[in-house]
Write a protein that holds these residues in place. Structure first.
Motif, PDB file in Angstrom:
ATOM      1  N   TYR A  69     115.263  18.927  38.273  1.00  0.00           N
ATOM      2  CA  TYR A  69     116.432  19.751  38.004  1.00  0.00           C
ATOM      3  C   TYR A  69     117.210  20.033  39.281  1.00  0.00           C
ATOM      4  CZ  TYR A  69     114.005  20.294  33.586  1.00  0.00           C
ATOM      5  OH  TYR A  69     113.360  20.043  32.399  1.00  0.00           O
ATOM      6  N   ALA A  70     116.508  20.180  40.400  1.00  0.00           N
ATOM      7  CA  ALA A  70     117.188  20.400  41.676  1.00  0.00           C
ATOM      8  C   ALA A  70     118.126  19.235  41.997  1.00  0.00           C
ATOM      9  CB  ALA A  70     116.163  20.587  42.793  1.00  0.00           C
ATOM     10  N   LYS A  71     117.707  18.016  41.641  1.00  0.00           N
ATOM     11  CA  LYS A  71     118.558  16.839  41.879  1.00  0.00           C
ATOM     12  C   LYS A  71     119.868  16.950  41.105  1.00  0.00           C
ATOM     13  CE  LYS A  71     118.617  11.797  41.202  1.00  0.00           C
ATOM     14  NZ  LYS A  71     117.850  10.629  40.692  1.00  0.00           N
ATOM     15  N   LEU A  72     119.794  17.394  39.862  1.00  0.00           N
ATOM     16  CA  LEU A  72     121.000  17.545  39.046  1.00  0.00           C
ATOM     17  C   LEU A  72     121.918  18.614  39.625  1.00  0.00           C
ATOM     18  CD1 LEU A  72     119.323  17.487  35.511  1.00  0.00           C
ATOM     19  CD2 LEU A  72     120.405  15.574  36.686  1.00  0.00           C
ATOM     20  N   ILE A  73     121.330  19.732  40.040  1.00  0.00           N
ATOM     21  CA  ILE A  73     122.132  20.846  40.568  1.00  0.00           C
ATOM     22  C   ILE A  73     122.754  20.470  41.905  1.00  0.00           C
ATOM     23  CG2 ILE A  73     122.007  23.213  41.431  1.00  0.00           C
ATOM     24  CD1 ILE A  73     119.779  23.654  39.294  1.00  0.00           C
ATOM     25  N   ASP A  74     122.001  19.803  42.758  1.00  0.00           N
ATOM     26  CA  ASP A  74     122.552  19.384  44.053  1.00  0.00           C
ATOM     27  C   ASP A  74     123.734  18.447  43.859  1.00  0.00           C
ATOM     28  OD1 ASP A  74     120.648  20.900  45.332  1.00  0.00           O
ATOM     29  OD2 ASP A  74     119.352  19.206  45.858  1.00  0.00           O
ATOM     30  N   HIS A  75     123.602  17.508  42.914  1.00  0.00           N
ATOM     31  CA  HIS A  75     124.713  16.595  42.621  1.00  0.00           C
ATOM     32  C   HIS A  75     125.930  17.382  42.146  1.00  0.00           C
ATOM     33  CE1 HIS A  75     126.662  12.840  41.305  1.00  0.00           C
ATOM     34  NE2 HIS A  75     127.041  13.532  40.234  1.00  0.00           N
ATOM     35  N   TYR A  76     125.697  18.330  41.256  1.00  0.00           N
ATOM     36  CA  TYR A  76     126.786  19.151  40.727  1.00  0.00           C
ATOM     37  C   TYR A  76     127.521  19.890  41.843  1.00  0.00           C
ATOM     38  CZ  TYR A  76     128.834  23.397  38.702  1.00  0.00           C
ATOM     39  OH  TYR A  76     129.668  24.451  38.389  1.00  0.00           O
ATOM     40  N   ARG A  77     126.786  20.550  42.718  1.00  0.00           N
ATOM     41  CA  ARG A  77     127.439  21.324  43.778  1.00  0.00           C
ATOM     42  C   ARG A  77     128.215  20.408  44.731  1.00  0.00           C
ATOM     43  NH1 ARG A  77     126.123  26.556  43.510  1.00  0.00           N
ATOM     44  NH2 ARG A  77     124.124  27.191  42.590  1.00  0.00           N
ATOM     45  N   GLU A  78     127.648  19.275  45.054  1.00  0.00           N
ATOM     46  CA  GLU A  78     128.322  18.324  45.942  1.00  0.00           C
ATOM     47  C   GLU A  78     129.621  17.824  45.319  1.00  0.00           C
ATOM     48  OE1 GLU A  78     127.638  13.750  47.492  1.00  0.00           O
ATOM     49  OE2 GLU A  78     125.869  15.011  47.166  1.00  0.00           O
ATOM     50  N   ARG A  79     129.565  17.443  44.043  1.00  0.00           N
ATOM     51  CA  ARG A  79     130.737  16.899  43.377  1.00  0.00           C
ATOM     52  C   ARG A  79     131.760  17.998  43.050  1.00  0.00           C
ATOM     53  NH1 ARG A  79     132.317  12.748  44.411  1.00  0.00           N
ATOM     54  NH2 ARG A  79     133.201  12.253  42.356  1.00  0.00           N
ATOM     55  N   PHE A  80     131.302  19.205  42.772  1.00  0.00           N
ATOM     56  CA  PHE A  80     132.190  20.331  42.495  1.00  0.00           C
ATOM     57  C   PHE A  80     133.139  20.543  43.669  1.00  0.00           C
ATOM     58  CE2 PHE A  80     133.421  24.771  42.008  1.00  0.00           C
ATOM     59  CZ  PHE A  80     133.453  24.977  40.635  1.00  0.00           C
ATOM     60  N   GLU A  81     132.592  20.553  44.869  1.00  0.00           N
ATOM     61  CA  GLU A  81     133.405  20.734  46.067  1.00  0.00           C
ATOM     62  C   GLU A  81     134.271  19.505  46.333  1.00  0.00           C
ATOM     63  OE1 GLU A  81     132.916  22.424  50.641  1.00  0.00           O
ATOM     64  OE2 GLU A  81     131.134  22.055  49.389  1.00  0.00           O
ATOM     65  N   ALA A  82     133.709  18.309  46.081  1.00  0.00           N
ATOM     66  CA  ALA A  82     134.467  17.076  46.309  1.00  0.00           C
ATOM     67  C   ALA A  82     135.705  17.007  45.422  1.00  0.00           C
ATOM     68  CB  ALA A  82     133.574  15.859  46.073  1.00  0.00           C
ATOM     69  N   TYR A  83     135.633  17.587  44.232  1.00  0.00           N
ATOM     70  CA  TYR A  83     136.790  17.607  43.339  1.00  0.00           C
ATOM     71  C   TYR A  83     137.807  18.683  43.727  1.00  0.00           C
ATOM     72  CZ  TYR A  83     134.919  14.264  39.908  1.00  0.00           C
ATOM     73  OH  TYR A  83     134.470  13.121  39.280  1.00  0.00           O
ATOM     74  N   GLY A  84     137.519  19.417  44.780  1.00  0.00           N
ATOM     75  CA  GLY A  84     138.479  20.384  45.290  1.00  0.00           C
ATOM     76  C   GLY A  84     138.347  21.786  44.754  1.00  0.00           C
ATOM     77  N   HIS A  85     137.220  22.092  44.090  1.00  0.00           N
ATOM     78  CA  HIS A  85     137.013  23.429  43.540  1.00  0.00           C
ATOM     79  C   HIS A  85     136.333  24.329  44.570  1.00  0.00           C
ATOM     80  CE1 HIS A  85     138.180  21.736  39.717  1.00  0.00           C
ATOM     81  NE2 HIS A  85     137.163  20.879  39.736  1.00  0.00           N
ATOM     82  N   ASP A  86     136.544  25.626  44.430  1.00  0.00           N
ATOM     83  CA  ASP A  86     135.931  26.611  45.312  1.00  0.00           C
ATOM     84  C   ASP A  86     134.423  26.639  45.077  1.00  0.00           C
ATOM     85  OD1 ASP A  86     135.053  28.823  46.721  1.00  0.00           O
ATOM     86  OD2 ASP A  86     136.437  30.239  45.771  1.00  0.00           O
ATOM     87  N   PRO A  87     133.606  26.326  46.085  1.00  0.00           N
ATOM     88  CA  PRO A  87     132.148  26.310  45.885  1.00  0.00           C
ATOM     89  C   PRO A  87     131.590  27.631  45.388  1.00  0.00           C
ATOM     90  CG  PRO A  87     132.735  25.314  47.995  1.00  0.00           C
ATOM     91  CD  PRO A  87     133.993  25.923  47.462  1.00  0.00           C
ATOM     92  N   ALA A  88     132.263  28.731  45.691  1.00  0.00           N
ATOM     93  CA  ALA A  88     131.784  30.041  45.239  1.00  0.00           C
ATOM     94  C   ALA A  88     131.838  30.178  43.724  1.00  0.00           C
ATOM     95  CB  ALA A  88     132.601  31.151  45.894  1.00  0.00           C
ATOM     96  N   LYS A  89     132.610  29.315  43.071  1.00  0.00           N
ATOM     97  CA  LYS A  89     132.742  29.380  41.621  1.00  0.00           C
ATOM     98  C   LYS A  89     131.844  28.370  40.901  1.00  0.00           C
ATOM     99  CE  LYS A  89     137.465  31.153  41.838  1.00  0.00           C
ATOM    100  NZ  LYS A  89     138.886  30.946  41.457  1.00  0.00           N
ATOM    101  N   ALA A  90     130.973  27.725  41.640  1.00  0.00           N
ATOM    102  CA  ALA A  90     130.049  26.747  41.041  1.00  0.00           C
ATOM    103  C   ALA A  90     128.840  27.482  40.462  1.00  0.00           C
ATOM    104  CB  ALA A  90     129.615  25.727  42.084  1.00  0.00           C
ATOM    105  N   HIS A  91     129.044  28.126  39.334  1.00  0.00           N
ATOM    106  CA  HIS A  91     127.971  28.903  38.711  1.00  0.00           C
ATOM    107  C   HIS A  91     126.938  27.977  38.065  1.00  0.00           C
ATOM    108  CE1 HIS A  91     129.820  32.746  39.451  1.00  0.00           C
ATOM    109  NE2 HIS A  91     130.922  32.399  38.815  1.00  0.00           N
ATOM    110  N   VAL A  92     125.680  28.364  38.196  1.00  0.00           N
ATOM    111  CA  VAL A  92     124.572  27.591  37.644  1.00  0.00           C
ATOM    112  C   VAL A  92     123.673  28.523  36.840  1.00  0.00           C
ATOM    113  CG1 VAL A  92     122.463  26.285  38.212  1.00  0.00           C
ATOM    114  CG2 VAL A  92     124.592  25.844  39.464  1.00  0.00           C
ATOM    115  N   ALA A  93     123.192  28.033  35.717  1.00  0.00           N
ATOM    116  CA  ALA A  93     122.199  28.740  34.910  1.00  0.00           C
ATOM    117  C   ALA A  93     120.974  27.856  34.755  1.00  0.00           C
ATOM    118  CB  ALA A  93     122.768  29.100  33.541  1.00  0.00           C
TER     119      ALA A  93
END
Length: 352
Positions: A208-232
C-alpha cells in the motif's frame, strides 16, 4: 486523524456457529450501527458495493438513504462505488439526490471493485476495466460540474445538452479513488487532484505504501498543492481486548475460521483477494487488521501513519460476524480509548 466506520454488508454464515441473519435484519443492523457511530462521534460511515458473493451491498444508495434519514452530522461515504460497471448519468442522479437529502454529507469512493464476476454480470469486458473506470469517472465529473453537457465516448451513447437533476447540494462532492493493488487508481486520482483511499485490508504495508508514494509523487507532478493530497486507509477488521494475550485467546478461533471461510482458491496468488496473514499472531504482528489491546491498536495506526501520512482511518466492526451489541461496544471502546490518542498524535485538516 479522522475516523470512519465501513461495512461492505457481508452476509455469510457466522464462521463458528453457522448462524445467518435474515437479509432484513442484517440491513437494519447496518443502519443501527451507523446511527450509533454518529452518536459516538465518528466522522464518517461508509457502505460498500458488491454485486457478487455473500454480500447485501448491491444497492448502497438505498442503504445510505436510510442512514441519511436517521442521522444529521456524520459524513456518508461509499466503499467503493463501482463506477466502472455503472452508468455515470445514473450515478450522478442517485448520489446528487442523496447529497440533497443529507444536506451535503455525501462523498464517493470510486473503484473498479474487489469482487470477480461483476463485469460479466453487467455484460462488460473485465479486460477493459481501467478504461471503463477512467471514461465513466470523467463523465461523472462533467455531469456534476457542468450543465448542458455534450459528450461522446466509447462505453455509452453520446449525450447532447444534458443537465442531470438534482444538482449536488453545494457543488462537486468530494470523490476519493479506492486503491488496492494497481497504480491506475492513484494515477487517476492524482491527475484530477482528488484524494486517495487505500484499501489497507489484506496485503503487507509495503504494497500500500507503494501506491500512496506513487499518488503523492504524481499529485505534485500534475501541479496540485501537496498539502491537499489527502489519503485514507482501511483496515481488515477491529477486535479489541484488554491485553494482547486476551485478544489471542478470545479471537483466535473466530479470526482463523473467518480467514478459512473467505479463502478464494480460484484467486490464489492474485494480490488483494486472499490474506497472507492466516494466523491471528501474524495478523496482529504484521497485518492491517486492528486486533489487540488499545495500546497495540494505537501503535499500529500511528505506525501506518508514519508511512502513509493518512488523514482518515477506516475501521470495520462486522468483518467477523459480530452482533449489533458487540459492534457498538467495540466502536464505543475505540472512541473512548483509542481515537482521542490518535487524533492528538496525528492531527488532520480533513473536514476541518
Amino acid at each position: 486523524m479522522r475516523f470512519q466506520v465501513l461495512s461492505i454488508i457481508g452476509h455469510a454464515p457466522h464462521p463458528l456457529t453457522g448462524e445467518l441473519p435474515t437479509a432484513a435484519d442484517r440491513l437494519a443492523q447496518v443502519v443501527d450501527v451507523g446511527v450509533a457511530a454518529e452518536e459516538l462521534g465518528y466522522d464518517a460511515y461508509a457502505v460498500g458495493e458488491r454485486h457478487a458473493g455473500a454480500f447485501l451491498s448491491s444497492s448502497p444508495t438505498v442503504v445510505l438513504g436510510a442512514l441519511a434519514a436517521r442521522t444529521t452530522r456524520i459524513k456518508l461515504l461509499t466503499g467503493v462505488t463501482v463506477v466502472a460497471i455503472l452508468d455515470p448519468v445514473r450515478v450522478a442522479e442517485d448520489y446528487a439526490t442523496l447529497d440533497q437529502l443529507s444536506r451535503g454529507r455525501i462523498e464517493l469512493v470510486i473503484g473498479k471493485g474487489a469482487e470477480a464476476g461483476h463485469f460479466d454480470l453487467f455484460g462488460l469486458d473485465e479486460a477493459r476495466q481501467w478504461d471503463l473506470q477512467e471514461e465513466k469517472y470523467e463523465l461523472l465529473r462533467r455531469l456534476w460540474t457542468e450543465e448542458g453537457v455534450d459528450w461522446d465516448g466509447e462505453f455509452r451513447p453520446a449525450l447532447k445538452g444534458v443537465t442531470t437533476v438534482p444538482r449536488p447540494y453545494a457543488g462537486l462532492p468530494r470523490v476519493w479513488h479506492g486503491s488496492a493493488t494497481s497504480l491506475n487508481s492513484p494515477e487517476l486520482a492524482a491527475r484530477h487532484g482528488d484524494p486517495l483511499f487505500t484499501a489497507n485490508a489484506i496485503q503487507p504495508r509495503a504494497a500500500y505504501a507503494k501506491l500512496i508514494d506513487h499518488y503523492r509523487e504524481r499529485f505534485e507532478a500534475y501541479g496540485h498543492d501537496p498539502a491537499k493530497a489527502h489519503v485514507a486507509a482501511g483496515s481488515g477488521g477491529l477486535l479489541i481486548a484488554d491485553t494482547h494475550e486476551q485478544a489471542v485467546a478470545r479471537y483466535r478461533e473466530l479470526y482463523e475460521a473467518k480467514v478459512a471461510q473467505s479463502f478464494k482458491p480460484h484467486l490464489a496468488g492474485k494480490a488483494g483477494y486472499n490474506t497472507p496473514f492466516r494466523t491471528i499472531e501474524d495478523a496482529i504482528a504484521d497485518g492491517p487488521q486492528l486486533i489487540g489491546s488499545p495500546q497495540q491498536i494505537i501503535d499500529k495506526i500511528l505506525g501506518y501513519h508514519e508511512v502513509y501520512r493518512h488523514d482518515l482511518q477506516s475501521v470495520t466492526v462486522d468483518a467477523f460476524g459480530q452482533g449489533t451489541s458487540e459492534q457498538v461496544e467495540t466502536l464505543q471502546r475505540f472512541a473512548e480509548e483509542i481515537a482521542p490518542v490518535v487524533r492528538r498524535e496525528a492531527p488532520s485538516s480533513l473536514w476541518a
